[in-house]
Design a protein around this motif. Structure first.
Motif, PDB file in Angstrom:
ATOM      1  N   SER A  11       0.847  -1.190   0.000  1.00 58.19           N
ATOM      2  CA  SER A  11       0.000   0.000   0.000  1.00 58.19           C
ATOM      3  C   SER A  11       0.882   1.239   0.000  1.00 58.19           C
ATOM      4  O   SER A  11       2.103   1.157   0.156  1.00 58.19           O
ATOM      5  CB  SER A  11      -0.934   0.034   1.218  1.00 58.19           C
ATOM      6  OG  SER A  11      -0.255   0.531   2.356  1.00 58.19           O
ATOM      7  N   PRO A  49      -6.737   9.049  -2.748  1.00 63.37           N
ATOM      8  CA  PRO A  49      -7.602   8.776  -1.590  1.00 63.37           C
ATOM      9  C   PRO A  49      -6.985   9.310  -0.301  1.00 63.37           C
ATOM     10  O   PRO A  49      -5.768   9.224  -0.106  1.00 63.37           O
ATOM     11  CB  PRO A  49      -7.676   7.243  -1.563  1.00 63.37           C
ATOM     12  CG  PRO A  49      -7.415   6.832  -2.973  1.00 63.37           C
ATOM     13  CD  PRO A  49      -6.397   7.816  -3.484  1.00 63.37           C
ATOM     14  N   GLY A  99      -7.157   9.624   3.982  1.00 61.14           N
ATOM     15  CA  GLY A  99      -7.634   9.256   5.308  1.00 61.14           C
ATOM     16  C   GLY A  99      -7.358  10.423   6.237  1.00 61.14           C
ATOM     17  O   GLY A  99      -8.051  11.430   6.253  1.00 61.14           O
ATOM     18  N   GLY A 148      -1.909  12.361   5.569  1.00 62.76           N
ATOM     19  CA  GLY A 148      -0.453  12.286   5.438  1.00 62.76           C
ATOM     20  C   GLY A 148       0.002  11.803   4.072  1.00 62.76           C
ATOM     21  O   GLY A 148       0.854  12.434   3.434  1.00 62.76           O
ATOM     22  N   ALA A 149      -0.580  10.699   3.615  1.00 61.70           N
ATOM     23  CA  ALA A 149      -0.160  10.142   2.330  1.00 61.70           C
ATOM     24  C   ALA A 149      -0.513  11.083   1.168  1.00 61.70           C
ATOM     25  O   ALA A 149       0.374  11.502   0.431  1.00 61.70           O
ATOM     26  CB  ALA A 149      -0.770   8.759   2.129  1.00 61.70           C
ATOM     27  N   PRO A 150      -1.791  11.450   1.010  1.00 63.58           N
ATOM     28  CA  PRO A 150      -2.101  12.337  -0.119  1.00 63.58           C
ATOM     29  C   PRO A 150      -1.433  13.708   0.026  1.00 63.58           C
ATOM     30  O   PRO A 150      -1.040  14.306  -0.967  1.00 63.58           O
ATOM     31  CB  PRO A 150      -3.624  12.454  -0.077  1.00 63.58           C
ATOM     32  CG  PRO A 150      -4.010  12.110   1.313  1.00 63.58           C
ATOM     33  CD  PRO A 150      -3.002  11.096   1.771  1.00 63.58           C
ATOM     34  N   GLY A 182      -8.884   1.833   4.941  1.00 60.52           N
ATOM     35  CA  GLY A 182      -7.707   2.710   4.929  1.00 60.52           C
ATOM     36  C   GLY A 182      -8.060   4.184   5.052  1.00 60.52           C
ATOM     37  O   GLY A 182      -7.203   5.019   5.293  1.00 60.52           O
ATOM     38  N   THR A 236      -4.107   3.114  -3.910  1.00 60.02           N
ATOM     39  CA  THR A 236      -3.303   3.183  -2.688  1.00 60.02           C
ATOM     40  C   THR A 236      -3.125   1.856  -1.954  1.00 60.02           C
ATOM     41  O   THR A 236      -2.375   1.797  -0.984  1.00 60.02           O
ATOM     42  CB  THR A 236      -3.922   4.211  -1.727  1.00 60.02           C
ATOM     43  OG1 THR A 236      -5.338   4.046  -1.744  1.00 60.02           O
ATOM     44  CG2 THR A 236      -3.569   5.622  -2.138  1.00 60.02           C
ATOM     45  N   GLY A 237      -3.804   0.802  -2.386  1.00 60.67           N
ATOM     46  CA  GLY A 237      -3.600  -0.455  -1.677  1.00 60.67           C
ATOM     47  C   GLY A 237      -4.280  -1.616  -2.362  1.00 60.67           C
ATOM     48  O   GLY A 237      -5.199  -1.427  -3.168  1.00 60.67           O
TER      49      GLY A 237
END
Ligand SMILES: *Cc1c(COP(=O)(O)O)cnc(C)c1O
Length: 441
Positions: free
Chosen positions: A114, A275, A277, A280-282, A337, A421-422
């Motif tokens: 992911s 996507p 949550g 942090g990731a995006p 996620g 993303t996963g």
């Protein structure tokens, strides 16, 4: 609902709509030209620093994860064109995609399957490096494959790493920390899937389960960790290290596009959908993309209607001062996620001058999109990852943005990237279950 929030509902139509759990498309009015240059909380030299650190670790990663042999220890995913999915979206989902559509396959990132294999693994590596350098056992100029030795495993074994997670972050932190030799405790929220807990336990990770939501798991994890001076807490709500690990994706994607001879500039806009949550990731990926492409890239976050925390945080400007529950939204979504009710304390503020907008999507559509992608492109991703199509299937809203940016005559040359993303670690049984979900018997 918290009463003072009524004024936001009265003033901001997108907030009202999202609070009614309707699919919503919010355009960020605070985005400005060259916005990335105004960001001060983080800076581009931190991306370079992260990128160099990942290169130092490459010989080690190649040693301990055989699947990284072909890339020389670099954890990266394929960028694949998905013309069949473009057709499907245009024909059956009312989309109006004129340029090319690609999938960024973080769903198939090696090691933990992911997007968390970017930020999560990076933060563990950074922590391990800090400890090893400080102890005098390691120099930056060493060949880091020595970290695979029993001596270093014993050294890291004195320390604990802890994290709160809905699943995928725990997978990345857990797998990487355990591999290095750390004692690792993952605090899993109620949304986390059983197979993720099982897999982690099989790798020697201690998993503590909570009946409560993500924020509660994080809080308990942080409390546990604070009581132990040998313990390090990976703080998804505030972590800059996670953010920088994700941001390296920007320069990597730039290189991939160049290799595929795909231009990105004023005449060839790049639209990216990620996507979201906790953000942090995006957020990290967006920051990296903005540094790489400037105004030529347009970044959108996508969220489930029931966990639209970043939309609420950014549209109201309250950021982590508001949770979806404050609006009477339950935060429950099949997209595990993305099951986060309160956004990161810093990501929304950082991306405020650069983010294009946020779209929300209903859970039921995620499964249909997932089946569509599998049928058209033979690619399996988890339901969360299909939120990345959420903005494309709202063509009128997307057009409003395109008009606002003056891009109407350039969309034929545009490139769209849905950030998957996963997915690749989802076990066969769970896949089958997903593929049946919501179908009439
Ligand atoms: C974690 C995750 C995201 C979003 O990352 P955040 O940092 O929580 O915003 C998206 N998709 C999947 C599959 C994830 O695991």
């Amino acid at each position: 609902m918290r009463e003072e929030l009524q004024t936001y509902i009265d003033k901001i139509p997108e907030v009202a709509k999202a609070a009614r759990l309707e699919e919503t498309f919010w355009i960020n009015g605070k985005k400005i030209p060259h916005g990335e240059k105004t960001i001060t909380r983080v800076n581009p030299s931190q991306i370079e620093d992260a990128s160099r650190r990942l290169k130092r670790f490459a010989p080690y990663l190649k040693t301990v994860f055989p699947e990284l042999e072909t890339t020389g220890g670099i954890i990266e995913s394929e960028l694949r064109e998905i013309p069949g999915m473009k057709e499907l979206l245009n024909k059956e989902w009312g989309a109006d995609i004129k340029g090319r559509l690609f999938l960024k396959m973080d769903s198939h990132l090696p090691v933990s399957g992911s997007v968390k294999a970017r930020g999560g693994i990076y933060e563990v590596l950074k922590h391990a490096e800090d400890l090893a350098l400080e102890s005098g056992k390691l120099k930056e100029t060493d060949d880091y494959s020595i970290l695979a030795s029993q001596e270093f495993r014993d050294f890291f074994g004195q320390y604990t790493v802890q994290v709160g997670s809905t699943g995928n972050l725990g997978m990345s932190i857990g797998i990487m920390s355990a591999r290095l030799g750390f004692h690792v405790i993952v605090h899993m929220s109620a949304d986390a899937k059983q197979w993720k807990k099982d897999l982690l336990r099989s790798r020697g990770v201690e998993v503590i389960e909570y009946a409560d939501d993500y924020c509660a798991a994080v809080e308990q994890g942080r409390k546990n960790s604070d009581q132990d001076h040998m313990s390090y807490f990976v703080d998804d709500e505030n972590s800059q290290n996670l953010f920088m690990g994700y941001s390296v994706a920007g320069e990597r994607l730039k290189k991939q596009l160049e290799e595929q001879n795909i231009p990105v500039d004023e005449e060839h806009p790049l639209f990216v959908y990620i996507p979201c949550g906790i953000g942090g990731a995006p957020g990290g990926v967006t920051y990296g993309l903005k540094q790489a492409f400037g105004d030529a890239v347009h970044c959108f976050f996508t969220e489930p209607t029931h966990a639209c925390c970043m939309l609420m945080g950014m549209a109201t400007g309250l950021h982590d001062g508001v949770s979806v529950k404050d609006f009477g939204i339950d935060g429950r979504t099949e997209a595990d996620g993305l099951a986060v009710g309160r956004p990161s304390a810093f990501v929304g503020r950082v991306v405020e001058p650069v983010l294009s907008g946020i779209a929300t999507i209903e859970d039921a559509k995620l499964y249909d999109l997932m089946r569509g992608l599998l049928k058209e492109e033979d690619i399996f991703v988890e339901p969360s990852a299909c939120a990345s199509f959420g903005a494309l299937i709202r063509p009128e809203d997307l057009h409003a943005y395109i008009r606002r940016e003056g891009l109407e005559d350039k969309m034929g040359q545009a490139v769209h990237i849905a950030w998957a993303t996963g997915g690749c670690m989802v076990p066969e049984e769970t896949r089958k279950e997903y593929l049946r979900k919501g179908l009439k018997e």
